[in-house]
Scaffold this motif. Structure first.
Motif, PDB file in Angstrom:
ATOM      1  N   THR A 147       0.646  -1.357  -0.256  1.00 27.82           N
ATOM      2  CA  THR A 147      -0.149   0.384   0.281  1.00 27.82           C
ATOM      3  C   THR A 147       0.661   1.379   0.323  1.00 27.82           C
ATOM      4  O   THR A 147       1.509   1.824   1.341  1.00 27.82           O
ATOM      5  CB  THR A 147      -0.526   0.125   1.075  1.00 27.82           C
ATOM      6  N   SER A 187      -5.804   5.395   7.418  1.00 28.56           N
ATOM      7  CA  SER A 187      -5.363   5.403   6.198  1.00 28.56           C
ATOM      8  C   SER A 187      -4.387   7.682   4.920  1.00 28.56           C
ATOM      9  O   SER A 187      -3.942   6.999   4.229  1.00 28.56           O
ATOM     10  CB  SER A 187      -6.241   5.712   5.044  1.00 28.56           C
ATOM     11  N   GLY A 216      -9.673   6.349   1.989  1.00 29.39           N
ATOM     12  CA  GLY A 216      -9.451   6.942   2.791  1.00 29.39           C
ATOM     13  C   GLY A 216      -8.897   8.731   3.328  1.00 29.39           C
ATOM     14  O   GLY A 216      -9.353   9.537   3.162  1.00 29.39           O
TER      15      GLY A 216
END
Length: 274
Positions: A147, A187, A216
């Motif tokens: 990520t 996030s 997010g």
């Protein structure tokens, strides 16, 4: 690193052997930090190679070889709430200060002409200075290889005539409530505040908030009541404003951030094989 589709830098762009994971960990500590930012909007030419074999990635590699450049970020435009047409590619180049930017221009002018005339076409380049009086949380350690982030909300704005001092006081006063609201979002990655009052009149300020994903981003920018209230209240000081949503390159392209030679350790800058 796939350098074919978008002309992104090849595996040799780091000038020393470093696996992608090692490079990525290095990014965690340095992403976004600079004194002067060059924002570059552009479209991609149909051909990414000249008749003599010189490719777009060769030009980008030469920019990254400059000791005056810290890093390069590359994004796609996802949503453009902007009054004018916006190209679908953005890049950001980070410099320590305006002097390093000027040296970079002198050093790389020939290859920039090739890059912007042949490959990154219809380009527009503007400068920003990072501000230290509004500091937002930095959670670069939330990025991972799985990520990497790169989803950015960009908020550009200009003060009403005679409201510049009031606007800046408002922004300083709001930084704690904004920071507290952003901290509630796992996030959220980082936020930066820039101004361009030394360079132009309109869109003289910019806030960029980065997140791990679009969900997010939405949770903070469009759904958090504190940030919604900030956006509503700040408009009393603004003459104009607009936003962009930016995303990282697609999965078949290389990552959106590269260290340049100027961000290498001092003892590595003098390697004989550069």
């Amino acid at each position: 690193i796939n350098a074919e589709y978008m002309g992104t830098p090849s595996e040799c762009l780091f000038f020393f052997e470093m696996k992608l994971v090692g490079f990525f960990l290095l990014c965690l500590f340095s992403l976004g930090q600079c004194g002067v930012l060059m924002e570059l909007t552009f479209d991609i030419a149909a051909s990414q190679e000249l008749p003599d074999g010189f490719k777009q990635k060769d030009a980008v590699d030469q920019l990254l070889a400059s000791e005056h450049l810290l890093w390069l970020r590359y994004h796609h435009t996802l949503i453009s709430d902007h009054p004018n047409p916006v190209p679908m590619r953005l890049a950001f180049l980070g410099f320590k200060d305006i002097s390093e930017f000027a040296k970079f221009q002198d050093q790389t002018a020939p290859v920039q002409h090739v890059l912007f005339d042949q490959f990154w076409i219809f380009s527009r380049r503007v400068l920003w200075e990072e501000r230290e009086d509004v500091k937002l949380p930095d959670h670069g350690d939330r990025r991972s290889e799985q990520t990497p982030g790169g989803y950015v909300w960009q908020f550009k704005f200009a003060s009403l005539p005679g409201k510049k001092a009031e606007l800046e006081r408002f922004l300083v006063a709001q930084q704690k409530s904004l920071s507290d609201a952003l901290e509630t979002n796992p996030s959220y990655v980082e936020g930066r505040f820039y101004s361009a009052t030394h360079f132009r009149h309109k869109s003289g300020y910019m806030i960029m908030l980065e997140f791990l994903n679009t969900s997010g981003l939405s949770a903070s920018v469009y759904e958090n009541p504190v940030i919604i209230e900030f956006l509503n209240n700040v408009q009393q000081y603004l003459g104009d404003w607009n936003t962009l949503l930016l995303g990282p390159p697609s999965s078949h392209e290389s990552p959106f951030f590269w260290q340049a030679r100027g961000n290498r350790p001092e003892d590595a800058k003098d390697d004989k094989d550069l």
